[in-house]
Design a protein around this motif. Structure first.
Motif, mmCIF file in Angstrom:
data_model
loop_
_atom_site.group_PDB
_atom_site.id
_atom_site.type_symbol
_atom_site.label_atom_id
_atom_site.label_comp_id
_atom_site.label_asym_id
_atom_site.label_seq_id
_atom_site.Cartn_x
_atom_site.Cartn_y
_atom_site.Cartn_z
ATOM 1 N N ARG A 154 0.816 -1.111 -0.057
ATOM 2 C CA ARG A 154 -0.125 -0.095 -0.042
ATOM 3 C C ARG A 154 0.748 1.224 -0.076
ATOM 4 N N LEU A 191 2.061 2.151 -3.510
ATOM 5 C CA LEU A 191 0.850 2.425 -4.237
ATOM 6 C C LEU A 191 0.693 4.192 -4.024
ATOM 7 N N GLU A 236 0.565 6.845 -6.590
ATOM 8 C CA GLU A 236 -0.648 7.272 -6.946
ATOM 9 C C GLU A 236 -1.462 8.185 -6.298
ATOM 10 N N VAL A 285 1.277 -5.138 -4.725
ATOM 11 C CA VAL A 285 1.848 -4.754 -6.058
ATOM 12 C C VAL A 285 2.095 -5.956 -6.989
ATOM 13 N N TYR A 297 -2.299 -3.734 -9.040
ATOM 14 C CA TYR A 297 -2.747 -3.739 -7.641
ATOM 15 C C TYR A 297 -3.511 -4.629 -7.194
ATOM 16 N N HIS A 344 -7.025 3.493 -4.974
ATOM 17 C CA HIS A 344 -7.597 2.258 -4.882
ATOM 18 C C HIS A 344 -8.600 2.404 -3.730
#
Length: 712
Positions: free
Chosen positions: A57, A60, A64, A76, A102, A69
């Motif tokens: 997480r 990510l 991003e 990932v 993901y 998400h």
């Protein structure tokens, strides 16, 4: 405004603060570094698969954003062929890299990952540095929760019981292993429990109980728990949060109406928080599943696969856990180890006593409960007995916490026998430690001192009932004097051994015939000045702590700054000194043949210093070659007596330290500076002044009796 500093810095204020800080630091270090070695080899890999969800997480969020998400945990992908899918999450976050997809994990709101990501955004940290920071923060938070619980024990039962409780926490492999995990955040499970304890410490006696405050306190504490680690061990957490109310109900004699109103407010707040989290999670799931209804369906399906099914299709592994026998699950956790310190030593006796099962602990606590209820000595002190009865009721109610998880979430318990033992500590094992410590300390004090203070619910002075008699005062005074004398003796021994004198036994024949194997030497530390300790192992008596593997490992890596007290003489040629060779802590004894700044050379067995032959004593031996460690220097002709020349550093060159060159008197059978190089002066312990007692034998096998024989 005038400040009474004498009151502010009184023992009553300062000592508890020191206790809290000490416990917090100790538990933080143990959670982060396993310094007590309470968890064995699995500590560094424990639950790394679950934690990898958080690390994935973080990757990510860094790429991003925090809301990507829907903020869920996950991993990932793709994972390179041959790579561990869990460790790959760590590698990617540490070293960076690209990922394509993901895979989310939707069973909890992932509040901890959002918080971690926010901290990383604010601090600008990433990779290894960020992970280390987060591990430390989680360890500190978990340690803080247990410190708060220990503080409650300190207020009600005193120092000894509080320390006993802290040790039971520190030596639990389950608490230690969970303590720093980024996924679990162990302290979050205890947040409602500790909040209730501290709240009732203030309002437990109050006739008018603030019910609204009770509701919102438990709602807030439980909501934070659920946001941080979801519904993990949720039934155990709920039961644990209610146990303080039972303790104070028994302790202060609440009537049934008061009890039900207060427990209803507390449980209502906790259950409302769980329901609010479910709604939160369903709304969060709607962003990835399409609707809130589908979110609720997923929550129910997820609940079913961890419990007893209840419809839906499951993987074969989950179906096996659902179909498993409830009795087999309970037996498995009954037989689990509450404490397992077998890795400390391979001794057969230690192996048999170092593993303590949860079932055994239940039986011990049951026996102690019987003692509390039946003991005539305890009955003679009603206030103490009332507190102990309240504790036992709280203890056995808390047993419902692990049982509720093992029964309701049978599927999860069946699959996760490597981790679900932690629910025994929520808070059954903690309260059991308090019961054991308080009962043992009670009987020790009644037998040795003659008085037992009554409970101190507000950490204030005890009631008149606890006032000791004149005879008990005398016993207390004598005990204090005895303890003071013992501590004084220990302190004197430590100071003498550190800075004045130390006995040392010779092992080996490298100094034959000056010293024999078995000789006991008196090492004079005043001559060159006593060294301040550079690690725990250097401190007499206290160095027994290094018997604990975790402390020993950390101590071997420790090196405090070198300091030496002034001495009355400098190092001289032919001094026989005790020292620690470079790279070793075991002490050796050798003779000084080179001082700082000298050039040492051995020609045909004779020592030359700065071009001049060194005048040596007559006990130097040659031709006794045996048990010599292999060394490349032998190829240069050293067996025939040639070595060097070697320059002994005097510390004038940056990066060098004043050193000396040491040789054994049994030149052909000595591991000395020809092997390990020169010895820096900071490794010199002291001068071997005389032989206290000799039990060694010479080359002919005859025993030489020497008493206070000077070493020359």
């Amino acid at each position: 405004m005038d400040v009474n500093y004498r009151v502010f810095f009184s023992k009553r204020r300062v000592l508890p603060v020191l206790f809290y800080l000490s416990v917090w630091v100790l538990l933080t270090l143990n959670f982060k570094g396993n310094i007590l070695s309470s968890a064995w080899d699995f500590y560094h890999t424990f639950q790394y698969d679950s934690e990898s969800l958080v690390v994935g997480r973080l990757s990510l969020s860094e790429s991003e954003g925090l809301s990507a998400h829907a903020g869920f945990l996950g991993r990932v992908k793709p994972v390179p062929a041959g790579s561990d899918p869990f460790w790959y999450q760590y590698d990617l976050y540490r070293y960076g890299g690209e990922f394509e997809t993901y895979e989310g994990y939707y069973s909890q709101p992932a509040g901890q990952a959002f918080l971690y990501g926010l901290v990383c955004k604010i601090t600008g940290l990433s990779g290894d540095t960020a992970l280390e920071m987060l591990w430390w923060l989680v360890s500190m938070f978990s340690a803080f929760m247990f410190t708060a619980f220990s503080g409650w024990v300190l207020c009600r039962w005193g120092w000894t019981v509080a320390v006993f409780t802290v040790l039971s926490i520190g030596f639990s492999q389950w608490v230690t292993a969970f303590g720093y995990n980024l996924y679990w955040i162990l302290g979050a499970f205890y947040l409602p429990f500790v909040a209730a304890l501290r709240y009732l410490q203030k309002y437990g006696r109050s006739a008018k109980h603030p019910l609204k405050a009770t509701f919102w306190l438990m709602f807030t504490a439980m909501l934070l728990k659920c946001l941080l680690n979801g519904f993990e061990f949720i039934t155990a957490t709920l039961v644990m949060a209610m146990t303080p109310w039972v303790f104070y109900a028994v302790m202060y004699g609440w009537d049934w109406r008061q009890f039900f109103r207060r427990v209803a407010a507390a449980s209502g707040g906790a259950l409302a928080a769980v329901a609010a989290t479910m709604v939160w999670l369903a709304v969060q799931l709607s962003f990835v599943m399409g609707s809130v209804g589908e979110g609720f369906e997923y929550i129910l399906w997820s609940f079913g696969k961890r419990a007893h099914g209840g419809g839906g299709e499951f993987d074969p592994v989950f179906q096996e856990s659902i179909d498993s026998s409830q009795w087999d699950v309970l037996v498995t956790y009954w037989n689990g180890h509450a404490f397992n310190l077998a890795h400390w030593s391979e001794n057969v006796l230690w192996q048999s006593i170092s593993k303590v099962g949860f079932g055994f602990c239940v039986l011990v606590f049951l026996f102690l409960t019987w003692v509390v209820l039946k003991s005539k000595t305890i009955r003679e002190r009603p206030a103490f007995r009332r507190q102990q009865v309240a504790l036992t009721v709280m203890l056995w109610l808390s047993l419902m916490a692990p049982l509720s998880w093992f029964v309701i979430f049978k599927g999860h318990s069946y699959l996760h026998t490597h981790m679900d033992h932690i629910v025994w500590h929520m808070p059954f094992m903690l309260l059991g430690a308090v019961l054991m410590g308080s009962v043992l300390w009670f009987f020790i004090r009644t037998r040795l001192i003659g008085s037992v203070p009554n409970p101190q619910p507000d950490c204030a002075s005890s009631t008149p009932e606890s006032k000791p008699t004149r005879n008990s005062k005398s016993r207390t005074r004598n005990l204090r004097r005895t303890v003071f004398c013992c501590l004084s003796i220990f302190l004197i021994i430590i100071l003498l051994r550190l800075f004045v004198f130390e006995p040392c036994r010779v092992s080996g024949d490298s100094m034959e015939a000056t010293l024999l194997s078995g000789d006991w030497l008196a090492v004079n530390k005043l001559r060159y000045g006593g060294r301040l300790p550079q690690c725990i192992a250097d401190i007499p008596i206290i160095n027994v702590l290094t018997w604990i593997p975790g402390i020993r490992h950390n101590d071997e890596q420790r090196q405090w700054s070198y300091r030496r007290l002034p001495g009355y003489a400098d190092l001289q040629y032919n001094d026989v000194v005790v020292f620690a060779p470079p790279g070793h802590r075991q002490q050796n004894v050798k003779r000084v043949v080179g001082l700082p700044g000298d050039t040492v050379e051995i020609r045909a067995g004779q020592v030359w210093v700065n071009g001049n032959r060194l005048e040596e004593i007559m006990t130097i031996m040659y031709g006794q070659q045996r048990n010599i460690p292999d060394d490349p220097s032998r190829e240069t002709g050293w067996p025939n007596g040639d070595y060097g020349p070697v320059d002994v550093p005097d510390g004038s060159v940056p990066g060098s330290y004043p050193s000396c060159f040491l040789l054994g008197d049994n030149r052909d059978n000595s591991f000395d500076s020809r092997h390990h190089g020169v010895v820096t002066l900071d490794r010199i312990v002291g001068k071997a002044s005389f032989v206290l007692f000799s039990s060694g034998r010479d080359r002919s096998g005859k025993r030489k009796f020497r008493l206070f024989h000077p070493v020359r």
